[in-house]
Design an enzyme around this catalytic site. Structure first.
Site, PDB file in Angstrom:
ATOM      1  N   GLU A  95       0.865  -1.189   0.000  1.00 35.03           N
ATOM      2  CA  GLU A  95       0.000   0.000   0.000  1.00 35.03           C
ATOM      3  C   GLU A  95       0.896   1.232   0.000  1.00 35.03           C
ATOM      4  O   GLU A  95       1.819   1.340   0.818  1.00 35.03           O
ATOM      5  CB  GLU A  95      -0.901  -0.032   1.240  1.00 35.03           C
TER       6      GLU A  95
ATOM      7  N   ASP B 150       5.440   1.700  -2.971  1.00 32.64           N
ATOM      8  CA  ASP B 150       4.805   1.888  -4.275  1.00 32.64           C
ATOM      9  C   ASP B 150       4.554   0.495  -4.867  1.00 32.64           C
ATOM     10  O   ASP B 150       5.506  -0.243  -5.166  1.00 32.64           O
ATOM     11  CB  ASP B 150       5.754   2.694  -5.163  1.00 32.64           C
TER      12      ASP B 150
ATOM     13  N   ASP C  41      -6.338  -3.855  -5.682  1.00 31.60           N
ATOM     14  CA  ASP C  41      -7.444  -3.182  -5.011  1.00 31.60           C
ATOM     15  C   ASP C  41      -7.150  -1.692  -5.044  1.00 31.60           C
ATOM     16  O   ASP C  41      -6.722  -1.104  -4.059  1.00 31.60           O
ATOM     17  CB  ASP C  41      -7.534  -3.698  -3.569  1.00 31.60           C
TER      18      ASP C  41
ATOM     19  N   THR D 138      -7.818   2.545  -6.055  1.00 34.59           N
ATOM     20  CA  THR D 138      -8.837   3.590  -6.129  1.00 34.59           C
ATOM     21  C   THR D 138      -9.214   3.756  -7.606  1.00 34.59           C
ATOM     22  O   THR D 138      -8.752   3.010  -8.463  1.00 34.59           O
ATOM     23  CB  THR D 138      -8.273   4.912  -5.572  1.00 34.59           C
TER      24      THR D 138
END
Lengths: 277, 277
Positions: B109, B140, B158, B160
């Site tokens: 994440e 990253d 997963d 945005t």
């Protein structure tokens, strides 16, 4: 051109809303039964609103109309006589008469203003209403069903939400009357709201339909403009099982196909537990 | 007590919005990557918002998290090493470690603030992050994938929406990098927006995944708080076919089951035509 800052906002319940940017208000009236508005939206084309609730839009109407009609229509092997209760916009009738076996399709709509507004503002939804096999009756659907025992192969209940004129369409007494109006191997289906927000209603309807018909089945479709986007339909059948459908008998669908028929019967775990409890 | 008149309104695109009544603002910050807000809503419980977009809510998070994980995880016969790119709230990890075969699950994440906010405000979503098999890396994801060739059985993306930090996660170059990071029979899946409003994106992703993996498949689920409620996921697989899954290997799911696995692969006619064109 600067865009309109007018929004249609539906309070889907007291804590949840959907908003659609409006280009133009096309029509507003108070009928003897409800308020009726037609808007031009940017996202979904024309929008039909009854008593403040989204009924249908140009862009997503195909989902609801195809799924309320083709799943039960295919479950019956040879539907000739079909009754649609409600559904004054004509979308369900348009799908019903895609079935080559259909000889007669009756629309029993209580509010003639819905039929007239649809013919004027939603001609592609209302298209089927002028077909020679279609009989449009501006009547109380509950009484029409009572007065026609042993008449129909398929009955489709395209109601508004269970408030106002549609309350009686969500009662055990009505499902029993639908049972009597169906022939000995008849099939019925009704729109029954969202499993995310209308759980008690769905449990009550399933209990009543299960208590009336030998075969009952909840099924689902994605309707973007209805609350939560997950919409349920409840089927009751005297003989035929929706699981036994093998091929798609209609053409020119945008949502329904044989795979989608069976997929719609597969219930997410929480919905399965809801209807089995 | 009078109820709050504060609403969270997401402009899902310039013509469409969803509104949720808010009881309380719990948290707001500007991280190095995005704005992050947590609200208490009446309809869906707690709500996590990144850059103004709904990421997840207490009441409907199970749909997205179960469906992005269990469909590809079941497609692989024996997933041991799993990578989640993005997904800092921990919901995907929680589902991944329900699979008894999993030995190691890495979360890559980019924004540590998402992990911290989830641990504090969404403890039941973040629960899996403290499992001994889980390795949380604040890095990253694109670089992490590049640096780990031939390492994972399953990679789950997963992200945005494809704006801001997530743009690179929707590129052919990234899917090729994911292909290299997977072992010889690896499976990947990514969230890929709504077929009702993001048609061009879905076509581009399908073209790129189809050009990279021997097996590709779009599949669908009902996520009430995402635009239109119909959400798509794109799977790429080197060897295994999602159609071959026979049983559900996990317990305590609320959406996923073996029937839903196969139903999610059945595409409505307009979606089928979209991905086949």
């Amino acid at each position: 051109m600067p865009q309109s800052n007018l929004w249609f906002t539906e309070l889907q319940n007291e804590n949840l809303s959907i908003g659609l940017r409006i280009e133009k208000t096309l029509h507003s009236e108070v009928t003897p039964y409800q308020t009726l508005d037609v808007y031009e939206t940017k996202q979904y084309g024309r929008l039909l609103v009854l008593d403040g609730c989204v009924m249908t839009t140009d862009k997503d109407e195909f989902v609801y109309h195809e799924m309320l009609s083709h799943v039960p229509m295919h479950t019956h092997p040879n539907p000739k006589n079909v009754l649609v209760v409600g559904g004054g916009d004509g979308g369900i009738i348009r799908e019903v008469i895609k079935h080559p076996s259909v000889e007669r399709a009756v629309l029993a709509e209580i509010d003639g203003a819905v039929v007239e507004a649809s013919k004027k503002y939603f001609p592609q939804i209302a298209a089927g209403l002028s077909d020679p096999r279609v009989d449009v009756q501006i009547v109380d659907g509950i009484k029409y069903v009572e007065d026609h025992p042993d008449t129909f192969d398929v009955i489709l209940i395209d109601s508004t939400d269970p408030i106002g004129p549609a309350v009686g369409l969500f009662s055990k007494k009505f499902y029993e009357s639908v049972f009597r109006a169906l022939k000995s191997d008849g099939v019925m289906a009704a729109q029954t709201e969202s499993p995310f927000v209308n759980q008690e209603l769905i449990q009550n309807v399933m209990r009543d339909v299960r208590g009336t018909f030998p075969i009952s089945q909840l099924y689902l479709a994605h309707v973007p403009t209805y609350p939560t986007g997950m919409w349920s339909f409840t089927m009751g059948s005297k003989v035929h099982r929706p699981q036994d459908v093998q091929t798609c008998r209609v053409q020119n669908t945008r949502y329904y196909n044989a795979q989608v028929h069976h997929a719609s019967l597969a219930l997410p775990q929480f919905v399965k537990e809801l209807v089995e409890s």
